[in-house]
Design an enzyme around this catalytic site. Structure first.
Site, PDB file in Angstrom:
ATOM      1  N   ASP A  15       0.856  -1.179   0.000  1.00 26.49           N
ATOM      2  CA  ASP A  15       0.000   0.000   0.000  1.00 26.49           C
ATOM      3  C   ASP A  15       0.903   1.243   0.000  1.00 26.49           C
ATOM      4  OD1 ASP A  15      -2.395   1.580   0.449  1.00 26.49           O
ATOM      5  OD2 ASP A  15      -1.749   1.738   2.530  1.00 26.49           O
ATOM      6  N   LYS A  56     -11.720   6.256  -3.178  1.00 26.69           N
ATOM      7  CA  LYS A  56     -12.200   7.472  -2.521  1.00 26.69           C
ATOM      8  C   LYS A  56     -13.684   7.746  -2.766  1.00 26.69           C
ATOM      9  CE  LYS A  56      -8.142   7.686  -0.941  1.00 26.69           C
ATOM     10  NZ  LYS A  56      -7.914   6.854   0.247  1.00 26.69           N
ATOM     11  N   ASP A 189      -2.173  -0.975   5.856  1.00 27.70           N
ATOM     12  CA  ASP A 189      -2.529  -0.470   7.184  1.00 27.70           C
ATOM     13  C   ASP A 189      -4.037  -0.399   7.394  1.00 27.70           C
ATOM     14  OD1 ASP A 189      -3.114   2.957   6.985  1.00 27.70           O
ATOM     15  OD2 ASP A 189      -2.448   1.818   5.249  1.00 27.70           O
TER      16      ASP A 189
END
Length: 275
Positions: A15, A56, A189
């Site tokens: 990532d 997003k 994460d």
């Protein structure tokens, strides 16, 4: 022709924000708050962090589906947010994100050394992000000036479905010429990023302290008292339970040791799908 299990890892798929760059994953989080504010809707940093890891537009849609945020929107506009409303917020989010991304572009401490060590072990470095391509173009350029260049990059809008679907991880497999998904490790994460790796059939490593879940700067993280850090780690590990990461570590600096352990497990015949 017989199937032979991979004996070692061939690639790490990393990532970006909160994993390799932008300790605490502040770049996207703050911009979500600002984008909603421009429509007169208050969203807290904690709320904005909730769906982190998704593309997003999907992130904004998920925020708008939270009852408390939906009611704040209704109070301003007299209706619940539609997909067109989500798109309007997204279209305001994008230029803000591009404008501010450089403020949170520093490489996470220990990342360059860890990645160099992985390359020394023969791994290719793939990458993917919840950012769309127009943002990733700037993120990649900034990272290069700081010494990080991935072998491949997949933005969320370059596949039919972003995280937690496996498409971005699998696009890396194809582009990097990897012959078995079990020879890949996905590092992230966020829980959508770990689910992405799981669904792609890869080994997965969740980062507990460098990203969205802890949400602190590197300096704040290092200053945490040991007891408080342990409480936070326990909370974050519980948050990741549903996505079932194979490993949990604090930051990418610990990744080479994990790769060595995975290689030992592969040599014993273990596979990620069976764990």
């Amino acid at each position: 022709m017989n199937y032979n299990q991979p004996a070692t890892l061939q690639a790490a798929i990393l990532d970006w924000a909160g994993t390799v760059v932008d300790f605490g994953s502040f770049a996207p989080t703050q911009i979500f708050v600002e984008a909603f504010a421009e429509f007169g809707v208050q969203v807290s940093l904690e709320e904005a962090r909730g769906p982190m890891g998704m593309g997003k537009w999907d992130h904004i849609r998920t925020l708008c589906d939270i009852p408390a945020i939906a009611e704040r929107y209704r109070a301003v506009f007299g209706r619940l947010p539609s997909d067109d409303d989500v798109t309007a917020i997204y279209e305001r989010f994008m230029p803000l994100q591009i404008e501010k991304i450089a403020e949170h572009s520093a490489v996470i401490p220990g990342a360059l050394q860890a990645i160099a060590e992985l390359r020394g072990m023969g791994l290719k470095i793939g990458s993917c992000s919840g950012y769309p391509a127009v943002v990733m173009e700037k993120v990649v350029a900034l990272a290069e000036t700081n010494g990080y260049v991935a072998d491949h990059v997949v933005a969320t809008d370059e596949v039919p479905n972003g995280r937690p679907w496996p498409a971005q991880a699998l696009a890396n497999v194809i582009a990097l010429g990897i012959d078995d998904v079990a020879a890949c490790v996905k590092v992230d994460d966020t829980w959508p990023g770990i689910l992405e790796g799981r669904r792609a059939g890869m080994w997965t490593v969740a980062l507990t302290c460098s990203g969205n879940a802890l949400g602190l700067t590197y300096e704040q993280y290092k200053a945490l008292p040991a007891a408080e850090l342990e409480r936070e780690r326990t909370r974050i590990e519980q948050m990741f339970e549903g996505s079932r990461p194979h490993y949990l570590i604090e930051t990418i600096a610990e990744l080479p040791a994990v790769v060595r352990d995975i290689n030992a497990r592969l040599a014993r015949g273990e596979m990620p799908q069976g764990n």
